[in-house]
Motif scaffolding. Structure first.
Motif, PDB file in Angstrom:
ATOM      1  N   MET B   1      36.162  49.350  34.439  1.00 49.74           N
ATOM      2  CA  MET B   1      37.774  48.889  34.350  1.00 49.74           C
ATOM      3  C   MET B   1      38.309  48.296  35.658  1.00 49.74           C
ATOM      4  SD  MET B   1      40.208  50.468  31.953  1.00 49.74           S
ATOM      5  CE  MET B   1      39.524  49.540  30.482  1.00 49.74           C
ATOM      6  N   THR B   2      37.770  49.022  36.869  1.00 52.32           N
ATOM      7  CA  THR B   2      38.319  48.572  38.145  1.00 52.32           C
ATOM      8  C   THR B   2      37.708  47.366  38.572  1.00 52.32           C
ATOM      9  OG1 THR B   2      36.818  50.231  38.992  1.00 52.32           O
ATOM     10  CG2 THR B   2      38.876  50.731  39.384  1.00 52.32           C
ATOM     11  N   LEU B  13      45.882  43.537  34.042  1.00 57.35           N
ATOM     12  CA  LEU B  13      45.108  44.580  33.830  1.00 57.35           C
ATOM     13  C   LEU B  13      45.377  45.854  34.790  1.00 57.35           C
ATOM     14  CD1 LEU B  13      41.246  43.844  33.455  1.00 57.35           C
ATOM     15  CD2 LEU B  13      42.677  45.470  31.976  1.00 57.35           C
ATOM     16  N   GLU B  14      45.594  45.567  35.975  1.00 58.26           N
ATOM     17  CA  GLU B  14      46.140  46.416  37.006  1.00 58.26           C
ATOM     18  C   GLU B  14      47.222  47.019  36.675  1.00 58.26           C
ATOM     19  OE1 GLU B  14      44.646  45.620  41.151  1.00 58.26           O
ATOM     20  OE2 GLU B  14      43.815  46.513  39.182  1.00 58.26           O
ATOM     21  N   GLN B  16      48.419  47.329  33.657  1.00 59.90           N
ATOM     22  CA  GLN B  16      48.194  48.156  32.250  1.00 59.90           C
ATOM     23  C   GLN B  16      49.411  48.045  31.298  1.00 59.90           C
ATOM     24  OE1 GLN B  16      47.158  51.846  34.126  1.00 59.90           O
ATOM     25  NE2 GLN B  16      45.107  51.667  33.551  1.00 59.90           N
TER      26      GLN B  16
END
Lengths: 322, 282
Positions: B1-2, B13-14, B16
């Motif tokens: 994920m990271t 993504l960061e 969310q």
């Protein structure tokens, strides 16, 4: 049900007050005050928990008339029970309620997984709080407000359908057989605020970061992680939840009482309501006692099975919740 | 994920956004009935008919006065019953839990077993016989008839919680107390009670929420409206005000408020209670 006899060595010194003199015959001393201290508890659970249970069993063999002479019936009440259609259909409803309850864990599970994936601690806290707020409201209020949602004329659901031009879909939700039970089941949607969510979330939080890091190094994706790490680690908790769902389902009743009173035409009848109706409306106390005894035995048997299964199963399962 | 991909996607993504949207949607659906309750509680029936969804001005706070008039006796009864039950439960459970955890005597296992079994049996199974017992004792329509089952259920749960907790207190503390010449009673009062305050708090909260939520028992044993507790009182109240939506919803809200406040300020103990008081004994 872990009976932790953790350290026997702790006990002996504390049991014996250090009085001088009575050293040699420790065992003979009966400390009556210990029993005196436990007396209130014993009286309460004896007279108000065990005695009623036993008396229900006793009276279930009678045509029980609390105010008058009762006649012995033998198994008469139980025979009546076996041909009582309403009673058995109430168990079919319980089965549906149980199945629905278990399937609806999808929502708390999904919510817990999403929540644990949030990286911002502040967001996690805020969302968790918002999601569990409905737990703070009394169950009766929730039932009454949902009842208002379902009401045929001014109800929120029918009004919404009207506003969307779907008036044809408007129903008398709790008033017709086809939708009554389903309406009861949807009270509390999306079912997140509750014990399952708390348990899922806390067991996800308790997964060691090393495990997750190792999984990440091995290239385990988010979905694979759910199946291969999260679910197996939650297995013992899920078993507890299943047991609680069974016991909770057997007690299901007040929502049905408030929204439908078991109707229409017994479509939402549940055992507790049947038991109450038989006694308080039908005046047939002996038969009600037989129903009560049956419910009681079912609960005891299920609990015993679960306890035995837990004992036989992994001893690693921490009894934290039980 | 990271592991970041291309920069524009990464920032999404960061943040969310997808996750948050779904969670917010869940929360919105879950809270909608309660929000609707709040909004409607401030309307007249005319406003309700005109603007079903929106907040509509002027806000009619007098609905709360109307509702309070009717709900207030129920709240008072509930508070009395809860207070008496809590006092009895804490007394019985703390003594029993202490004795069962710290002393060894004939019948200890038996007594504790008898308590544990009751954890497994929901109180509802006893509804019918207990009703007759109370009727024979002439206790229907009293506070006592309400207090008793809560005290029984709470003592069972409380004894178990306190016993487990006291077993976890290091023995050295008790030994030290004994060296200082403390008696059993003294150890109970000065060592065990102060240490068990969090458990006692949890038990009290469980009891409050039990008294607030219980429905069938008060429904059956109380017919005098002036003695009704909140849950049954509310149902009666609903019957009285079924077409007066503003005061009706205001009443629901007033009846919820004490529990909501307890939950807000003591949520740690509350949640501990929910998770610790598990096998639906009551």
């Amino acid at each position: 049900m872990v009976v932790t006899l953790d350290a026997p060595s702790l006990m002996p010194p504390s049991t014996e007050p250090r009085t001088t003199g009575s050293r040699p015959r420790k065992r003979v001393v009966i400390r009556w005050w210990i029993y005196l201290a436990l007396l209130p508890l014993a009286v309460f659970i004896g007279y108000f928990a065990y005695y009623p249970a036993v008396s229900a069993i006793f009276w279930s063999f009678f045509h029980w008339q609390p105010a008058a002479e009762s006649t012995f019936l033998g198994f008469g009440n139980y025979i009546t029970m076996f041909s009582d259609q309403i009673w058995w259909s109430s168990f079919r409803n319980l089965g549906l309620i149980f199945l629905f309850a278990v399937v609806s864990w999808v929502f708390p599970l999904l919510a817990a997984e999403l929540l644990i994936s949030l990286r911002s601690a502040r967001w996690q806290f805020t969302m968790r709080t918002l999601l569990i707020v409905p737990m703070a409201f009394p169950g009766v209020v929730t039932a009454l407000v949902w009842g208002f949602f379902y009401s045929p004329n001014d109800g929120v659901i029918n009004q919404t359908l009207k506003a969307l031009g779907l008036e044809a879909l408007a129903q008398n939700w709790t008033g017709q057989e086809s939708t009554a039970l389903l309406s009861l089941l949807f009270v509390g949607f999306p079912f997140i605020a509750g014990l399952p969510f708390l348990i899922f979330y806390s067991s996800l939080q308790n997964i060691p970061t090393e495990v997750l890091e190792a999984a990440q190094l091995d290239g385990v994706g988010r979905f694979a992680r759910f199946w291969q790490i999260d679910l197996p680690l939650m297995a013992s908790q899920v078993r507890i939840l299943l047991f609680l769902a069974v016991v909770g389902t057997l007690q299901y009743g007040f929502v049905a009482y408030i929204l439908t009173a078991g109707g229409p035409d017994n479509a939402t009848m549940v055992p507790i309501l049947r038991m109450i109706n038989v006694a308080f409306q039908g005046g047939d106390w002996g038969y009600s006692a037989a129903l009560s005894t049956t419910l009681f035995l079912i609960t005891i048997i299920i609990s015993a099975v679960v306890v035995l299964a837990r004992k036989r199963g992994s001893s690693t399962a921490d009894g934290g919740a039980m | 994920m990271t592991t970041g991909t291309a920069t524009p996607r990464r920032s999404r993504l960061e943040r969310q956004i997808g996750l948050k949207t779904v969670l917010i949607a869940f929360a919105a659906v879950a809270l909608a009935p309660y929000l609707f309750m709040v909004v409607t509680s401030l309307k007249t029936n005319q406003q309700f008919a005109d603007s079903f969804w929106q907040v509509s001005f002027p806000l009619h706070f007098e609905n709360y006065a109307v509702a309070w008039e009717q709900i207030q006796p129920y709240l008072f009864n509930t508070a009395i019953v809860a207070a008496i039950s809590i006092a009895l439960i804490l007394l019985i459970a703390s003594i029993s839990g202490f004795v069962l955890a710290r002393y060894r005597f004939a019948g200890r296992g038996f007594i504790y077993g008898a308590v544990l079994v009751l954890m497994m049996v929901p109180g509802l199974a006893n509804l019918i016989p207990l009703f007759i017992i109370m009727k024979d004792l002439g206790l229907l329509n009293t506070y006592i008839v309400l207090v008793i089952p809560y005290t029984v259920g709470g003592s069972v749960l409380g004894t178990i919680l306190i016993r487990n907790f006291v077993e976890g207190i290091p023995q050295t503390l008790f030994d030290a107390a004994r060296l200082d010449g403390a008696s059993g009673v003294r150890m109970y009062r000065s060592v065990m009670l102060p240490l068990s305050l969090p458990v006692l708090g949890t038990i009290s909260l469980i009891t409050v929420s039990e008294v607030w939520n219980d429905f069938f028992w008060p429904l059956l044993v109380i017919s005098d409206n002036s003695l009704r507790t909140v849950s049954v009182g509310l149902q009666f109240f609903q019957g009285q005000n079924a077409t007066d939506y503003g005061p009706l919803m205001a009443g629901y809200l007033i009846a919820s408020l004490p529990l909501v406040l307890l939950f807000t300020f003591l949520s740690k103990y509350f949640l501990a209670g929910v998770q610790g008081g598990v096998p639906g004994a009551h």
